[in-house]
Design an enzyme around this catalytic site. Structure first.
Site, PDB file in Angstrom:
ATOM      1  N   ASP A  32       1.060  -1.370  -0.071  1.00 35.60           N
ATOM      2  CA  ASP A  32       0.012   0.027   0.058  1.00 35.60           C
ATOM      3  C   ASP A  32       0.917   1.296  -0.003  1.00 35.60           C
ATOM      4  OD1 ASP A  32       0.756  -0.771   2.549  1.00 35.60           O
ATOM      5  OD2 ASP A  32      -0.590   0.296   3.601  1.00 35.60           O
ATOM      6  N   GLU A  59      -0.506  -1.932   5.210  1.00 34.39           N
ATOM      7  CA  GLU A  59       0.304  -1.649   6.458  1.00 34.39           C
ATOM      8  C   GLU A  59       0.303  -0.497   7.068  1.00 34.39           C
ATOM      9  OE1 GLU A  59       3.479  -0.763   9.124  1.00 34.39           O
ATOM     10  OE2 GLU A  59       3.490   0.212   6.868  1.00 34.39           O
TER      11      GLU A  59
END
Length: 396
Positions: A84, A142
């Site tokens: 991400d 995350e």
């Protein structure tokens, strides 16, 4: 030719592809829990390869890729790379700049995914020469709590892991350096929002109000005493107020204010005491300033604890290669940042290590989460080889 030599040769021959993948992902970043196209890219990479792929694992786009070794029974090893990006407008001067306005890979997750894909491909191609099983954990989200790791662990798909490992690129470390930290390696994290509801009024008549701004100012100051007067000086604890929202004009005392902040701690023993002290301060505000307070306090990522034995094994393995494809490996102090890789380590022995990625020709690099964040792309091959050595020490 040994298995290590074959693996390294394939990684070296595909370094260019590794960099191309990283640049593609960098140009097309997606925020946590919204990484649909990134996940599709990863799934497409493994298409027609001899693996078992499970998509949409956990609370988002998590992907688990299982590779069965053909050389007999052995351990099951997990390798994790996150994918991400962050809500940051990119300012780095690179040709492959983010095409998504206000979104940027400012923490190196594009590099993590790129090296893991090429390493995974090499492990698949050579799977008849190693034993056991490897599970590649391509993890979503995350950066934003509750994160993706906790939900992947809770799904049960990793219950058979014997060990788990991860790498993070760090441009603040010299390219060619690899650092290890046994035990508590990264802080646990809690986040909070505090709304202070008072009674507003005219700026010329403060005596007719219950001033939420003054109460908020007092909270900022008094919250710092939680660390300086309530925590053991030998412990690493941080309380930071990161936002104070009270828009208004010159002659209006606002009705309410909202504060936001984060708490970090290197020992889980300090997780609840910080909250308990903050509650005391908030109750004091209500009495002293005649306001109403709403504290939304969320326990977030736990302390990341590297298994001491596994750090020792990694150190032994990598020291034999120091001076070849990387310069040196050494033990370093804990990081003040937090990481949801900690959830994997709560359940399974393993380690999370750092690979230096300082760009060429700079004296001081921009840190993670900075709009001018950059990584030295030579660190991708270093990461792939380092992780390969860690894996081969278990399944080779």
């Amino acid at each position: 030719m040994s298995l290590k030599e074959k693996l390294f040769k394939q990684l070296e021959e595909n370094e260019g592809r590794m960099i191309e993948i990283r640049r593609h992902l960098h140009e097309n970043p997606e925020l946590s829990f919204k990484e649909e196209k990134t996940a599709q890219f990863i799934e497409e990479f493994y298409k027609d390869k001899d693996v078992t792929l499970t998509a949409n694992v956990g609370n988002g786009y998590g992907i688990i890729v299982e590779i069965e070794g053909g050389a007999g029974d052995g351990p099951t090893i997990g390798l994790r790379a996150d994918f991400d990006a962050l809500p940051i407008q990119e300012e780095a001067d690179v040709e492959f700049k983010s095409k998504n306005d206000g979104v940027m890979h400012a923490c190196g997750h594009d590099g993590h995914t790129a090296y893991m894909l090429i390493l995974g491909e090499a492990l698949i191609d050579l799977k008849d020469e190693w034993k056991g099983k490897i599970k590649l954990i391509h993890q979503h989200a995350e950066e934003i709590p509750p994160g993706g790791a906790k939900s992947i662990v809770e799904s049960g798909i990793l219950d058979d892991l014997d060990e788990v490992y991860g790498i993070h690129l760090m441009p603040t470390l010299d390219n060619g350096d690899i650092t290890l930290c046994p035990g508590e390696a990264m802080t646990g994290r809690s986040n909070f929002d505090l709304k202070i509801q008072g009674s507003g009024g005219h700026g010329a008549m403060p005596h007719t109000t219950h001033d939420a701004l003054v109460a908020g100012g007092y909270f900022i100051t008094s919250a710092q005493t939680i660390v300086s007067r309530r925590m053991n000086p030998n412990d690493s604890v941080t309380v930071s107020i990161t936002a104070f929202e009270a828009p208004g004009g010159y002659n209006v005392i606002q009705d309410s204010v909202t504060l936001r902040g984060t708490v970090r701690y290197l020992s889980m023993d300090n997780k609840e005491p910080v909250y308990e002290e903050m509650v005391k301060i908030v109750k004091g505000l209500e009495t002293a300033y005649d306001v109403e307070c709403t504290l939304d306090y969320v326990y977030d990522y736990p302390v990341l604890y590297n298994t001491v034995e596994k750090i020792g094994e990694i150190e032994t393995v990598l020291e034999e290669s120091a001076g070849t494809y990387f310069d040196k490996v050494y033990r370093d102090k804990p990081q003040a940042a937090s990481e949801d890789f900690a959830y994997y380590l709560e359940k399974t022995p393993g380690a999370f290590i750092f690979v230096g990625a300082k760009p060429e020709g700079v004296e001081k690099a921009y840190p993670n989460h900075h709009p001018k964040f950059e990584v030295n792309e030579k660190s991708l091959l270093i990461s792939a080889k380092a992780m390969a050595e860690i894996v081969l020490n278990k399944v080779g």
